[in-house]
Design an enzyme around this catalytic site. Structure first.
Site, PDB file in Angstrom:
ATOM      1  N   ASP A 191       0.890  -1.194  -0.072  1.00  0.00           N
ATOM      2  CA  ASP A 191       0.060   0.211  -0.122  1.00  0.00           C
ATOM      3  C   ASP A 191       0.852   1.174   0.042  1.00  0.00           C
ATOM      4  O   ASP A 191       0.709   2.141  -0.741  1.00  0.00           O
ATOM      5  CB  ASP A 191      -0.845   0.057   1.336  1.00  0.00           C
ATOM      6  CG  ASP A 191      -0.438  -0.146   2.574  1.00  0.00           C
ATOM      7  OD1 ASP A 191       0.869  -0.631   2.642  1.00  0.00           O
ATOM      8  OD2 ASP A 191      -1.020   0.167   3.358  1.00  0.00           O
ATOM      9  N   SER A 192       1.827   1.249   0.762  1.00  0.00           N
ATOM     10  CA  SER A 192       2.659   2.278   0.758  1.00  0.00           C
ATOM     11  C   SER A 192       3.561   2.661  -0.433  1.00  0.00           C
ATOM     12  O   SER A 192       3.832   3.822  -0.763  1.00  0.00           O
ATOM     13  CB  SER A 192       3.871   2.436   2.090  1.00  0.00           C
ATOM     14  OG  SER A 192       2.983   2.488   3.237  1.00  0.00           O
TER      15      SER A 192
END
Length: 239
Positions: A191-192
């Site tokens: 996600d990051s």
């Protein structure tokens, strides 16, 4: 103005939580959404909990199977999200996991931001984080605050606290050749990596309200793989 929201839910063997996750979707005060359940080969107990919700025409289940030997070849949740992003029909996109629940006005409050501020492409909200034990009894909790515009959202914003416009997707694909990076070295933080890609084109605008609650259980992703190295060296074999 009606804006359709596409919600992508990744699911894998959470029979104790999936019902409350899906209940939080059908109870949304904003009705214009679709939910793509990307299940990664869950056992029958989880599928049985999902089945009653499929009578809602807004909810679609996509079941997948993967040989155990191939499960670690990619960050599976990112692989499934990439598939889902080819199927969505909404103008707005957000993400959900099988141990997180949306508060009932989550979609409405975020959509209102996009309606009123057409120059904004990404919104994130505050989130309540609840740790529970094996009996699902709360042991601690805290709030992850959304309080500033973020030019570098990586490792600062949770997977389930973001909504963004779908118009960013072709820009990301053109630049990076895919949407989410599903290389296994990103198993802990895909996600990051995607937030970094989004940030190349837009800032993350905060919504201070707490709009989702995520539960950290003994079976949650980060607990389950707590002994796994944060970074994987190419060729590493994990048992």
């Amino acid at each position: 103005m009606i804006m359709k929201v596409s919600v992508i839910l990744t699911s894998y063997n959470k029979p104790d939580f999936i019902d409350r996750v899906l209940k939080s979707m059908v109870e949304q005060t904003y009705p214009h959404w679709e939910l793509l359940i990307m299940d990664d080969g869950s056992e029958q107990g989880t599928i049985q909990k999902i089945q009653p919700y499929l009578s809602d025409e807004r909810i679609q289940l996509y079941s997948h199977t993967v040989h155990p030997a191939k499960r670690l070849l990619t960050a599976r949740y990112a692989t499934l999200i990439n598939e889902a992003l080819t199927r969505i029909t909404g103008e707005l996109i957000c993400y959900l996991t099988d141990d997180t629940v949306y508060h009932k006005d989550r979609l409405l409050k975020m959509v209102d931001v996009f309606r009123s501020k057409p120059h904004i492409d990404i919104v994130y909200s505050s989130q309540r984080v609840v740790h529970v034990n094996q009996h699902l009894v709360e042991t601690m909790s805290f709030v992850r605050e959304a309080n500033q515009i973020l030019e570098h959202a990586s490792f600062q914003v949770d997977h389930c606290s973001v909504m963004h416009r779908s118009r960013l997707l072709p820009l990301i694909y053109e630049k990076y050749g895919q949407y989410w990076d599903d290389e296994p070295k990103h198993w802990h933080h895909a996600d990051s990596v995607f937030w970094m890609r989004l940030n190349h084109f837009a800032s993350f605008f905060p919504l201070k309200a707490v709009l989702d609650t995520t539960y950290k259980t003994p079976h949650s992703f980060h607990h389950q793989f707590s002994s796994m190295p944060y970074d994987l060296i190419d060729g590493t074999i994990i048992e």
